[in-house]
Motif scaffolding. Structure first.
Motif, PDB file in Angstrom:
ATOM      1  N   GLN A  19       1.342  -1.155   0.358  1.00  0.00           N
ATOM      2  CA  GLN A  19       0.286   0.371   0.229  1.00  0.00           C
ATOM      3  C   GLN A  19       1.202   1.452  -0.015  1.00  0.00           C
ATOM      4  OE1 GLN A  19      -2.976   0.610   3.159  1.00  0.00           O
ATOM      5  NE2 GLN A  19      -3.238   2.201   2.272  1.00  0.00           N
TER       6      GLN A  19
ATOM      7  N   SER B 252       0.945   5.621  -0.499  1.00  0.00           N
ATOM      8  CA  SER B 252       0.668   6.830  -0.141  1.00  0.00           C
ATOM      9  C   SER B 252       1.495   8.276  -0.543  1.00  0.00           C
ATOM     10  CB  SER B 252       0.091   6.923   1.180  1.00  0.00           C
ATOM     11  OG  SER B 252       0.975   7.336   2.104  1.00  0.00           O
TER      12      SER B 252
ATOM     13  N   ASP C 242       2.670  12.572  -1.467  1.00  0.00           N
ATOM     14  CA  ASP C 242       1.861  13.216  -1.538  1.00  0.00           C
ATOM     15  C   ASP C 242       2.098  14.764  -2.580  1.00  0.00           C
ATOM     16  OD1 ASP C 242       4.361  14.116  -0.443  1.00  0.00           O
ATOM     17  OD2 ASP C 242       3.865  15.374   1.669  1.00  0.00           O
TER      18      ASP C 242
ATOM     19  N   GLN D 150      15.026  20.855  -4.315  1.00  0.00           N
ATOM     20  CA  GLN D 150      15.138  19.471  -3.832  1.00  0.00           C
ATOM     21  C   GLN D 150      16.062  19.310  -2.843  1.00  0.00           C
ATOM     22  OE1 GLN D 150      16.757  16.037  -6.752  1.00  0.00           O
ATOM     23  NE2 GLN D 150      14.521  15.976  -7.298  1.00  0.00           N
TER      24      GLN D 150
ATOM     25  N   SER E  71      11.397  19.054   1.268  1.00  0.00           N
ATOM     26  CA  SER E  71      11.008  19.106  -0.206  1.00  0.00           C
ATOM     27  C   SER E  71      10.893  18.333  -1.204  1.00  0.00           C
ATOM     28  CB  SER E  71      11.219  20.322  -1.422  1.00  0.00           C
ATOM     29  OG  SER E  71      12.597  20.184  -1.940  1.00  0.00           O
ATOM     30  N   VAL E  72      11.482  17.339  -0.901  1.00  0.00           N
ATOM     31  CA  VAL E  72      11.310  15.698  -1.566  1.00  0.00           C
ATOM     32  C   VAL E  72      10.188  14.909  -0.817  1.00  0.00           C
ATOM     33  CG1 VAL E  72      12.780  13.795  -2.442  1.00  0.00           C
ATOM     34  CG2 VAL E  72      12.945  16.240  -2.753  1.00  0.00           C
ATOM     35  N   ALA E  73       9.953  14.335  -1.213  1.00  0.00           N
ATOM     36  CA  ALA E  73       9.386  13.058  -0.387  1.00  0.00           C
ATOM     37  C   ALA E  73       9.659  11.995  -0.483  1.00  0.00           C
ATOM     38  CB  ALA E  73       7.711  12.649  -1.595  1.00  0.00           C
TER      39      ALA E  73
ATOM     40  N   PRO F  82      11.488   8.445   1.456  1.00  0.00           N
ATOM     41  CA  PRO F  82       9.674   7.822   1.642  1.00  0.00           C
ATOM     42  C   PRO F  82      10.442   7.018   3.308  1.00  0.00           C
ATOM     43  CG  PRO F  82      12.463   7.025   1.385  1.00  0.00           C
ATOM     44  CD  PRO F  82      12.347   8.123   1.392  1.00  0.00           C
TER      45      PRO F  82
ATOM     46  N   SER G 147       8.937   3.336   5.346  1.00  0.00           N
ATOM     47  CA  SER G 147       8.393   1.402   5.096  1.00  0.00           C
ATOM     48  C   SER G 147       7.995   1.257   5.932  1.00  0.00           C
ATOM     49  CB  SER G 147       8.861   1.646   3.414  1.00  0.00           C
ATOM     50  OG  SER G 147      10.497   1.634   4.032  1.00  0.00           O
TER      51      SER G 147
ATOM     52  N   ARG H 247       3.798  -0.776   3.892  1.00  0.00           N
ATOM     53  CA  ARG H 247       3.274   0.224   3.151  1.00  0.00           C
ATOM     54  C   ARG H 247       4.199   0.959   3.036  1.00  0.00           C
ATOM     55  NH1 ARG H 247      -2.376   2.193   6.798  1.00  0.00           N
ATOM     56  NH2 ARG H 247      -3.517   0.599   6.476  1.00  0.00           N
ATOM     57  N   LEU H 248       4.251   1.728   2.499  1.00  0.00           N
ATOM     58  CA  LEU H 248       5.004   2.482   2.462  1.00  0.00           C
ATOM     59  C   LEU H 248       4.645   4.103   1.870  1.00  0.00           C
ATOM     60  CD1 LEU H 248       7.356   3.726   0.829  1.00  0.00           C
ATOM     61  CD2 LEU H 248       6.380   2.680  -1.504  1.00  0.00           C
ATOM     62  N   SER H 249       5.075   4.967   2.322  1.00  0.00           N
ATOM     63  CA  SER H 249       4.901   6.450   2.623  1.00  0.00           C
ATOM     64  C   SER H 249       5.825   7.043   1.998  1.00  0.00           C
ATOM     65  CB  SER H 249       4.522   7.313   3.966  1.00  0.00           C
ATOM     66  OG  SER H 249       3.827   7.948   4.053  1.00  0.00           O
ATOM     67  N   LEU H 250       4.982   7.456   0.368  1.00  0.00           N
ATOM     68  CA  LEU H 250       6.777   8.871   0.850  1.00  0.00           C
ATOM     69  C   LEU H 250       5.343  10.668   0.734  1.00  0.00           C
ATOM     70  CD1 LEU H 250       6.628   6.967  -3.006  1.00  0.00           C
ATOM     71  CD2 LEU H 250       8.639   7.647  -1.627  1.00  0.00           C
ATOM     72  N   ARG H 251       6.140  11.368   2.041  1.00  0.00           N
ATOM     73  CA  ARG H 251       5.802  12.183   2.012  1.00  0.00           C
ATOM     74  C   ARG H 251       6.490  13.295   2.809  1.00  0.00           C
ATOM     75  NH1 ARG H 251       2.651  10.869   6.938  1.00  0.00           N
ATOM     76  NH2 ARG H 251       2.980  13.718   7.485  1.00  0.00           N
ATOM     77  N   ARG H 252       6.352  14.399   2.583  1.00  0.00           N
ATOM     78  CA  ARG H 252       7.424  15.710   2.302  1.00  0.00           C
ATOM     79  C   ARG H 252       7.371  15.754   3.826  1.00  0.00           C
ATOM     80  NH1 ARG H 252       4.489  17.708  -1.447  1.00  0.00           N
ATOM     81  NH2 ARG H 252       5.498  17.196  -3.046  1.00  0.00           N
TER      82      ARG H 252
ATOM     83  N   LEU I 298      20.269   8.173  -1.676  1.00  0.00           N
ATOM     84  CA  LEU I 298      19.995   9.457  -0.609  1.00  0.00           C
ATOM     85  C   LEU I 298      20.980   9.846   0.100  1.00  0.00           C
ATOM     86  CD1 LEU I 298      16.308   9.397   0.148  1.00  0.00           C
ATOM     87  CD2 LEU I 298      17.334   9.880  -1.652  1.00  0.00           C
TER      88      LEU I 298
ATOM     89  N   THR J 222      12.460  -0.006  -1.635  1.00  0.00           N
ATOM     90  CA  THR J 222      11.038   0.338  -0.942  1.00  0.00           C
ATOM     91  C   THR J 222      10.326  -0.871  -1.522  1.00  0.00           C
ATOM     92  OG1 THR J 222      12.414   2.796  -1.772  1.00  0.00           O
ATOM     93  CG2 THR J 222      10.507   2.296  -1.035  1.00  0.00           C
TER      94      THR J 222
END
Lengths: 288, 925
Positions: free
Chosen positions: A141, A143, A145, B120, B124-126, B128, B130, B134-139, B164, B521
């Motif tokens: 899954q 998510s 932004d 970047q 500002s970069v989303a 990882p 994890s 679940r994998l979340s790519l968020r700033r 990175l 990832t």
């Protein structure tokens, strides 16, 4: 060097297809009186007096409200002039009860990636996105932004199409007169995005006055320079009562010098589509 | 040849007289050309110049380099990997809430700048996050800045991610990198948009206590270079003009000594720039050096002419203005034209250079030299004729001191001739030896001084991020999909491992790093393994971000790019690492073909190409200068001898490069050809004077001193003007221009020392015969009939023999030969009368008289003692030659020598056949 890599792609990819199929736009619960009127198939808009809200609601009313299947072919041409073809099957079925939109995208070609699947479930406050890698036999899954990046070696991004479709546009839209595109009268809508991305900060859409289908969209940067364009082939504009749709688009990224041709089949309505296609634990299996 | 030269001389005298008679016509033509130039150069309607400035560094890259096609392929397929701006944020802990807040503020400020495409940073970069399927790519959001647990996890993810790691933040957590991509597509666009400058300003504005911000990257360095050059161009010409105005005022202490040179260089520059405008060429970073050069050189030319004019002004017999100008033109036309030609030759030698900008510089400067010479030979004399009416009473400032100095120096040179020549030879050989130490190299950021902001920022970022200089390796597979194969990826991975072991390589990023990161990832492989199957590779790439991956692998996975950052920026160091990389790339199997690419490679190859043409350019310049001198002296041999001082000057220049460890590159290559043309000018002026003086005095040693006396003041003044003009450049910010200034000044000073010490010492031992001298030397009428020694010779052969010997003047009442002295010389009377006499019983007994054509002293020539005294009755001009002269004539002109010997034998035979023994004995003397 950039660091926004694969992970950002999943949500974006699926939503791109949402636009292509028109699926997610079939909002299960029209929120405003205008949308309710349009959804109820009330008389066409008065071009001279149509408000932005009326035009947007008219557009959304074109999107299928039933389960369906469409075949999609994406032909992208890179900077190096090489062409790449991607074929997918898109299954759409709203959830029973809540009416939340659900979309399953399954890759058919090329061979190495065949079987790769996505599942997007519209949910509040945020959609759920799953993907499946056949080579790793793993569902994950995701998510994200950061939804402005192009996907699958094409020029499509989730946000491009989502904003274009008016599904999650966060910004201010105004009418900017009328123009003629390919001999068809269009409303011109200008949207200044609330959350400008590095790629673009505003959109200019040309919406067909007869069908409310966007025929052309320009994506503009901070200086007002057009950086991307999405052009519908107006000759392919068709009607499957009560929906209007286009089966060919061209998306050009002017800054990268690339373009993607989007070809869509007609809509096949599949009211008996298996629920397994939309279950996060089995969506990647051939369940139809 | 000779008749043509006579015609040329007469024509020149005719032109000089006409120019002297019609100064207003000359002025009118100059004004008309100036107005036309103004109309061409200035758009009066728009109030702007019709002259573009191209500030890009592109002209510094030679075309058609081996790496050019690779570079073009890389740009076509993968964009421009070089063009990222790096902003380095340093604090005690970049993961602290305060630092993250500042990084976010800086990121947002940078995003607002026009022509910034993307920023970047950590915020500002989303990123990882994890776990648990679940994998979340968020700033990071501002309310998370205080979440220590989250930040700790994030930092761990960043530090262990193959892609990175060390890129957005250093492992010690004290430095964060903000990468700014520009939307501009050329140096020129970047400069005109001001985006690079805005980034530097915005970033540095956020610097505060405990926070250090540095900005670098190729766009920043290139922009700063362009900006500095343009700024320098703005003030260099005015500064040179102002400085040299002071020098001229000091030298001439007259208004005309100041305004006339300034007006002349003004016109020359105007005409030159108008021509550039007319042909539609922009002024670039190299051609922008032409105006200061022309200003300096034009003033030096004017100084020569003004010095000559001032001398003529003080001649009592030249009261008539027209005649004075005519004489001035006759005196200066030859040397000024020849110096113009040699300067042009030095410049045109640069046409062999591979850089188009250097070739344009050569043509533009040559055109400017041409205009300057024309103005100096027409406009300047015309203005002098019109404006100067009365002769000044006072001598030129310092004239007496220069004359005294010249006399002392000249005598010193003659007296210590051997010592000077030995010293010069030793220094020359030492210089050649030192020049063997010269290495080739240039630096990207080395153009700025160590204390400049650009350099300091570069060094800081280079140290913190382990490398700034970008370099790419372009790898081509044999078939589409080659880089989906795990075996190919394994080879790329081994190459990357090897690259990371190279001391100059700071960071390496490529397709395998992306795949590792994606594998980690998306499939949860924490060990950092590469995907094991072609299918998994395909699927990972399919899910990957198109734009990012498109910078590393093409759409059908047939070619890929490995991006490196080097810790070095000197092309010599880069060349060393490139050689090792190339050798390593050779180890790839046939199915893979890899080449290096990028600005660093282009610059390195360009420097190599430019400097390899250096010897060619200099050899060509020296050869043409040699030809000019040979023509001037009508002898290939004498031309070669006269070229030796110039060779010495060249050797000194390269010796200095070797001694001070200065590297050979585009700048240093440019200096030598440029200065070679300028340095030889004064040598030519000196040699021209020497020629005239030698003819006049019939003595090389006297002529060497006299010539030095005549030119010491002007050559000192011109060398001072040139050196001062070039030294203005050392006050600039760009180290290559500073170096240019110092080297040019050094070479000119060395050239002055050679002119003042070596050339007089050397030339005083060389018998110089010029075509013009031989034509001018008057042996009188009917030479062959009136001088038996020349019987059967042509007029030219007679004169040539006369000048290969020595022509001497002897006053009346002087003993030319003394009875009993050793013989050795033979004399031929050209003009005047002499008497031979001896002592008999205390009485003076006249034996014979000699007149034109008579020969005396031949008895002594054949090894005897002088048998009588020979005394001049009038002022006498004689031709004197000895055995050594005869030997030289035999070697160089055997036919001429044979005829002379035949004639000499005939004269002896005639003497022997005469009846009076006393007279016969005395005639031989």
């Amino acid at each position: 060097m950039t660091f926004k890599f694969a992970r950002t792609g999943f949500a974006a990819g699926l939503a791109a297809l949402v636009f292509a199929t028109g699926a997610l736009a079939a909002d299960p619960a029209p929120a405003t009186a205008v949308e309710a009127d349009v959804a109820a198939g009330l008389p066409a808009l008065n071009p001279a007096k149509a408000s932005v809200e009326q035009i947007q609601a008219c557009s959304r009313a074109n999107l299928a409200a039933k389960g369906s299947l469409r075949d999609v072919t994406l032909k992208s041409k890179g900077r190096d002039g090489k062409e790449r073809t991607l074929k997918l099957k898109l299954f759409w079925k709203p959830a029973k009860g809540s009416g939340e939109g659900r979309l399953n995208a399954r890759v058919v070609e090329p061979k190495e990636v065949a079987g790769s699947s996505y599942l997007l479930i519209e949910a509040q406050p945020k959609e759920q996105l799953y993907f499946y890698l056949p080579a790793a036999n793993k569902v994950q899954q995701v998510s994200s932004d950061d939804l402005t990046r192009p996907l699958w070696g094409t020029d499509l991004s989730y946000n491009d199409l989502k904003q274009l479709q008016g599904l999650a546009v966060s910004g201010t839209t105004k009418r900017a007169g009328d123009e003629v595109i390919e001999s068809r009268k269009t409303y011109v809508l200008e949207t200044k995005l609330a959350d400008a991305t590095p790629q673009y900060s505003s959109l200019k859409s040309y919406v067909d006055q007869q069908s409310c289908v966007p025929l052309k969209t320009d994506f503009l940067d901070k200086k007002g320079k057009v950086v991307k364009t999405l052009d519908a082939d107006a000759k392919t504009l068709s009607q499957l009562d009560p929906y209007w749709f286009v089966t060919a688009y061209t998306l050009k990224d002017l800054s990268r010098g690339t373009q993607t041709a989007i070809e869509l089949s007609d809509i096949f309505l599949l009211e008996q589509l298996s629920e397994k296609n939309f279950d996060p634990t089995s969506f990647y299996l051939a369940n139809e | 040849m000779s008749s043509a030269s006579i015609g040329e001389g007469e024509r020149r005298a005719g032109i000089a007289a006409r120019l002297a008679r019609h100064p207003w016509l000359v002025i009118a033509i100059a004004v008309a050309l100036t107005l036309a130039s103004l109309l061409q150069l200035v758009d009066f309607g728009q109030r702007r110049l019709r002259l573009d400035i191209d500030p890009s560094l592109d002209p510094l890259i030679a075309p058609n380099l081996p790496a050019t096609p690779v570079d073009e392929a890389v740009h076509a397929r993968f964009g421009a990997p070089d063009d990222t701006v790096l902003v380095l944020f340093q604090s005690d802990n970049v993961y602290s809430p305060d630092s993250l807040g500042r990084i976010d503020a800086l990121t947002k400020s940078l995003q607002k700048i026009d022509d910034v495409a993307e920023v970047q940073s950590l915020t500002s970069v989303a990123l990882p996050r994890s776990g648990d399927g679940r994998l979340s790519l968020r700033r990071l959001t501002s309310d998370e800045y205080g979440d220590d647990r989250l930040l700790e996890e994030l930092r761990r993810n960043i530090d262990t991610d193959p892609l990175l790691r060390g890129q957005l933040a250093t492992l010690d957590g004290r430095s964060a990198a903000i990468r700014v991509s520009l939307s501009t597509t050329s140096d020129r666009e970047t400069l005109e948009s001001g985006v690079a400058e805005a980034i530097v300003y915005t970033a540095h504005a956020l610097q505060s206590e405990g926070i250090r911000i540095s900005v670098t990257g190729m766009p920043i360095v290139r922009d700063a270079t362009s900006r500095t050059v343009i700024e320098q161009l703005r003030w260099t010409v005015p500064a040179i003009t102002l400085l040299l105005t002071g020098l001229l005022a000091l030298a001439f202490r007259s208004w005309r000594g100041v305004w006339l040179p300034l007006v002349t260089i003004g016109l020359s520059l105007l005409w030159t720039m108008a021509t550039l405008s007319a042909i539609g060429k922009p002024l670039n970073l190299i051609t922008s050096l032409a105006p200061p050069l022309l200003a300096t050189m034009g003033l030096a030319y004017c100084a020569h002419v003004l010095t000559e004019f001032e001398a003529l002004l003080r001649e009592p017999q030249l009261r008539d203005r027209q005649r004075r100008i005519a004489v001035l033109l006759k005196e200066i036309a030859g040397p000024v034209t020849l110096t113009g030609v040699t300067t042009g030759v030095g410049l045109l030698a640069l046409l062999t250079n591979d850089l188009p900008a250097i070739r344009e510089f050569a043509l533009l400067s040559t055109l400017g030299v041409f205009y300057t010479v024309i103005l100096v030979l027409t406009f300047v004399p015309a203005m002098l004729g019109l404006t100067v009416r009365r002769a000044p009473r006072k001598a030129l400032p310092g004239n007496a001191a220069f004359e005294r100095g010249a006399l002392l120096l000249g005598r010193f040179d003659i007296r210590f001739r051997r010592g000077i020549l030995w010293t010069a030879t030793i220094i020359g050989l030492l210089a050649i030896f030192l020049s063997l130490r010269i290495t080739v190299g240039d630096r990207f950021v080395g153009a700025f001084s160590e204390k400049s902001e650009v350099r300091e920022d570069y060094e800081r970022v280079n140290e913190a991020l382990h490398g700034v200089t970008p370099l790419s390796i372009y790898v081509e597979g044999a078939v589409p999909g080659q880089f989906l194969e795990p075996q190919s990826l394994q080879m790329l991975d081994e190459l990357e491992d090897w690259l990371r072991q190279q001391p100059e390589v700071g960071s390496v990023t490529g397709l395998v790093d992306h795949l590792r990161s994606l594998n980690r990832t998306l499939t949860g492989q924490q060990g950092g393994e590469l995907p094991a199957t072609r299918e998994l590779v395909s699927q990972l790439l399919f899910f990957g971000d198109t734009e990012t991956l498109s910078q590393f692998v093409d759409s059908d996975q047939e070619t890929t790019l490995i991006n490196l950052r080097l810790t070095v920026d000197d092309t010599a160091d880069i060349a060393a690492v490139l050689a090792r990389i190339d050798a390593r790339l050779e180890q790839f199997p046939r199915s893979l073909h890899a080449q290096t690419s990028g600005q660093a490679v282009l610059m390195t190859q360009s420097v190599d190409r430019v400097t390899s043409g250096q010897l060619e350019s200099i050899a060509l310049a020296l050869f043409v200068i040699y030809l000019c001198l040979s023509l001037q002296f009508a002898s290939l041999w004498i031309g070669l001898l006269a070229s030796l001082p110039t060779l010495l000057q060249t050797a000194l220049y390269f010796g200095a490069l070797g001694l001070f460890g200065v590297k050979l590159n585009a700048t240093t290559s440019l200096v030598e050809c440029l200065v070679l043309g300028l340095a030889v000018d004064d040598t030519i002026h000196y040699l021209a004077r020497f020629n005239a003086a030698a003819r006049r005095t019939a003595s090389e040693t006297t002529a060497a001193v006299a010539a030095l006396s005549a030119v010491l003041r002007p050559i000192t003044l011109t060398k001072a003007i040139l050196a001062t003009g070039f030294l203005v450049l050392v006050t600039g910010d760009l180290q290559n221009q500073v170096l240019f200034g110092w080297l040019a000044a050094f070479t000119l000073i060395a050239a002055w020392l050679v002119d003042v010490f070596v050339t007089p010492a050397f030339i005083s031992g060389v018998r110089i015969v010029t075509l013009w001298d031989s034509l001018r030397l008057n042996l009188g009428r009917n030479v062959q009939q009136t001088i038996p020694l020349f019987s059967g010779l042509s007029a030219r052969q007679s004169k040539l023999f006369a000048l290969m010997s020595r022509v001497e003047m002897i006053p009346a009442g002087v003993l030319a030969l003394r009875e009993g002295d050793d013989g050795g010389d033979v004399y031929v009377v050209i003009d005047g009368r002499l008497v031979a006499w001896t002592q008999r019983g205390g009485e003076r007994v006249p034996l014979n008289t000699f007149k034109r054509g008579d020969v005396f002293g031949e008895a002594g020539y054949f090894g005897q003692k002088r048998t009588a005294n020979v005394e001049t009755l009038t002022k006498v001009r004689v031709l004197r030659f000895d055995d050594a002269d005869q030997e030289r004539i035999c070697r160089r002109h055997p036919k001429l020598a044979a005829r002379i010997f035949l004639n000499l034998n005939r004269i002896q035979a005639e003497r022997r056949s005469r009846p009076e023994p006393l007279e016969l004995e005395a005639e031989g003397i």
